[in-house]
Design an enzyme around this catalytic site. Structure first.
Site, short mmCIF file in Angstrom:
data_model
loop_
_atom_site.label_atom_id
_atom_site.label_comp_id
_atom_site.label_asym_id
_atom_site.label_seq_id
_atom_site.Cartn_x
_atom_site.Cartn_y
_atom_site.Cartn_z
N ASN A 1 0.83 -1.20 0.00
CA ASN A 1 0.00 0.00 0.00
C ASN A 1 0.87 1.26 0.00
OD1 ASN A 1 -1.91 1.96 0.37
ND2 ASN A 1 -3.01 0.92 2.00
N ASP A 2 1.49 1.57 1.13
CA ASP A 2 2.26 2.81 1.23
C ASP A 2 3.35 2.91 0.17
OD1 ASP A 2 0.69 3.33 3.35
OD2 ASP A 2 2.26 3.18 4.88
N VAL A 3 4.01 1.78 -0.13
CA VAL A 3 5.17 1.84 -1.02
C VAL A 3 4.79 2.09 -2.47
CG1 VAL A 3 6.58 0.38 0.49
CG2 VAL A 3 5.25 -0.68 -1.33
N VAL A 4 3.47 2.09 -2.77
CA VAL A 4 3.04 2.40 -4.14
C VAL A 4 2.09 3.60 -4.15
CG1 VAL A 4 3.33 0.06 -5.00
CG2 VAL A 4 1.15 0.72 -3.97
#
Lengths: 472, 100
Positions: free
Chosen positions: A398-401
């Site tokens: 989630n956060d990393v994209v």
């Protein structure tokens, strides 16, 4: 140096043998770590390091100070009986908590050696200033690593809530405890013969470890584990100073440096400072971003349609995240990749440095599923490739994209380097539901035109995809 | 030279060696790196062994016994699990060393 210490450092043949053994094991440790720079040589190198450990143990056992072997044998036997299953049977998916608990064991050993040394030297009466400095660092780092690692273990094993546990004024309490610990340490440096201060310092170290890790959320675990790794190493090193043993100093310094570097890499990958991770840790809810999801719609996709896209793709880039680890879906990923490759496509894996709960978490899981490591690409290496990708398959990340890291200054992850999945022709996101992650961060990627959502458990969804492609 | 100063030398130089070696470890192997350094820093076993066997009274011996146990857990478990992980990493053009 007092006469007793001089006697300890006398150089008879036995002492020469011991020091030679320690020198050999130090060299083997360094060679072992160096081998980790080349994946194909790593295994052999670490076997050398294990040999180095054996050499150090044998060297120690002839030490003239050792007069009875009963407790030693008992400890070695019990430790092996516990350590062996921890090495052989713990599944790769449990690696983060496995590593966290091992930091605790290391810290317990270092701390107890420090406490016993202090106790043995007349409860501080026979402790010199320099030795007190070493003992102080040893038990402070040791104590906070013991409880800190235990908390990290609890969170990763889901015994404790993985969300930040906070209360009002928490940072103030933490800092006061830390300050009090340092104050006692300073007092002990002036007057080492002060058992009450020493044991209070150990107690404060233990409390501080709890208050340091409890407020840190699951997504920040990679930094915390790396820091605890570093502290455990520094505690070992301080033990070496306290008992005058060079191999401890060297091995501890190597571990300390390693943990420190990993923490730096992890913090950089989140565009945050240590201080921000440790004390800012999403504890206070971030100011709400002006951007919301209202008015945007999510397009969901059926497994049939997703399977067709994957079946005809030339280049598929898989982006694994913690969700893949939770669902233990790495073997299904491998199966899917094999099908894509059978149809003539290429599958690469984009690994963000902080994907998962510890450094390198995703790599280990994918390697376990027998995916060749030359397909696992680091962020800088793969980001240019997304524009060539027919499908970017996001599995539980989630956060990393999240494009907000590039565009939305109000986002708590603004400035964090991310994987440029949105540049792929088609993005398929495997996600359990539309609930935002624990940080409550909206992810615009899910609403983008070229994004399709495939809802459900990652493992089940991947199995469905595999079936569909086989039938296609 | 003062013994403690020599120890400080050793610490700083070892830290430098560690820094330069470990910055070159690829992110691919960061988990094995962490379990490897953890196993290596269980060298505090060496201090624990002396403590458990030096007969400095019941308290020291019991503390030493617990310390030996904890450090041995990390030595044995740490090296085994590091080996288990490293065994899994293979290039695309090679067969795994042993089927799992």
């Amino acid at each position: 140096m007092n006469p007793a210490e001089l006697a300890e450092h006398a150089t008879g043949p036995r002492e020469v043998f011991i020091e030679a053994a320690y020198l050999v094991s130090s060299i083997l440790f360094i060679l072992g770590l160096k081998s980790l720079t080349v994946p194909d040589k790593a295994r052999r190198g670490m076997q050398l390091a294990a040999l180095g450990m054996l050499v150090a143990i044998v060297g120690t056992l002839v030490n003239h100070q050792i007069v009875t072997y009963g407790w030693i044998i008992a400890g070695l036997a019990l430790g092996s009986a516990i350590g062996w299953p921890l090495g052989v049977f713990v599944p790769m998916t449990a690696m983060p908590q496995r590593i966290a608990i091992s930091h605790m064991f290391g810290a317990v050993a270092a701390t107890l050696v420090g406490v016993a040394e202090f106790w043995h030297l007349g409860n501080g009466a026979a402790v010199g200033r320099a030795q007190m400095a070493a003992l102080g660092f040893e038990v402070l780092f040791g104590a906070l690593t013991i409880t800190g690692s235990l908390m990290a273990f609890g969170k990763l094993q889901a015994l404790l809530p993985s969300r930040p546990v906070t209360f009002r004024g928490q940072n103030v309490v933490s800092i006061l405890m830390f300050g009090a610990g340092l104050g006692l340490f300073a007092w002990l440096l002036v007057d080492p013969a002060n058992p009450a201060a020493f044991y209070a310092m150990v107690g404060l170290g233990l409390l501080f470890g709890v208050s340091l890790v409890l407020p840190i959320g699951g997504a920040d675990m990679p930094v915390v584990i790396s820091l605890l790794n570093s502290y455990a190493g520094l505690a070992s090193s301080a033990t070496g100073f306290a008992i005058g043993n060079n191999v401890l100093i060297i091995a501890g310094a190597l571990d300390g440096a390693s943990g420190f570097i990993l923490s730096l890499v992890m913090s950089r990958a989140m565009n945050r400072s240590f201080a921000n991770v440790l004390f800012g840790a999403f504890g206070t809810p971030p100011p709400p971003s002006e951007r919301t999801a209202s008015g945007l719609t999510v397009r969901s996709i059926t497994p049939e349609d997703a399977a067709i896209q994957l079946a005809f793709a030339r280049l598929v880039i898989v982006v694994p995240g913690y969700g893949m680890a939770v669902a233990q879906a790495q073997h299904q990923v491998k199966e899917l990749a094999q099908l894509v490759e059978k149809n003539g496509g290429t599958v690469l894996y984009a690994i963000h440095p902080v994907a998962g709960r510890m450094p390198g978490h995703m790599n280990v899981l994918l390697a376990e599923a027998d995916i060749p490591y030359d397909r696992l690409k680091e962020m800088e290496e793969i980001n240019g490739e997304f524009k060539n990708a027919d499908v970017a398959l996001v599995i539980g990340a989630n956060d990393v994209v999240n494009p907000a890291a590039r565009t939305d200054k109000a986002s708590p992850i603004y400035g964090m380097p991310i994987l440029d999945v949105d540049q792929a022709r088609q993005v398929i996101v495997l996600k359990r539901s539309m609930n935002p992650g624990f940080a409550g961060i909206e992810n615009e990627l899910f609403y983008a035109e070229n994004t399709a959502m495939l809802f459900g458990d990652a493992k089940a969804s991947l199995s469905r995809l595999v079936q569909e492609i086989k039938q296609a | 030279m003062n013994l403690q100063l020599i120890e400080l030398y050793v610490f700083v130089l070892a830290g430098f060696v560690g820094f330069f070696v470990i910055t070159r470890v690829p992110a691919l192997l960061h988990t094995p790196l962490m379990s490897a350094t953890n196993a290596i820093s269980a060298i505090s076993l060496v201090g624990s062994l002396v403590l458990a066997g030096a007969d400095r009274g019941r308290v020291a011996t019991v503390l030493g016994f617990v310390a030996v146990t904890c450090a041995t857990i990390n030595v044995v478990g740490g090296f085994i699990i590091t080996d288990r992980m490293l065994k899994m990493f293979r290039r695309g053009d090679r067969k795994p060393e042993r089927a799992r």
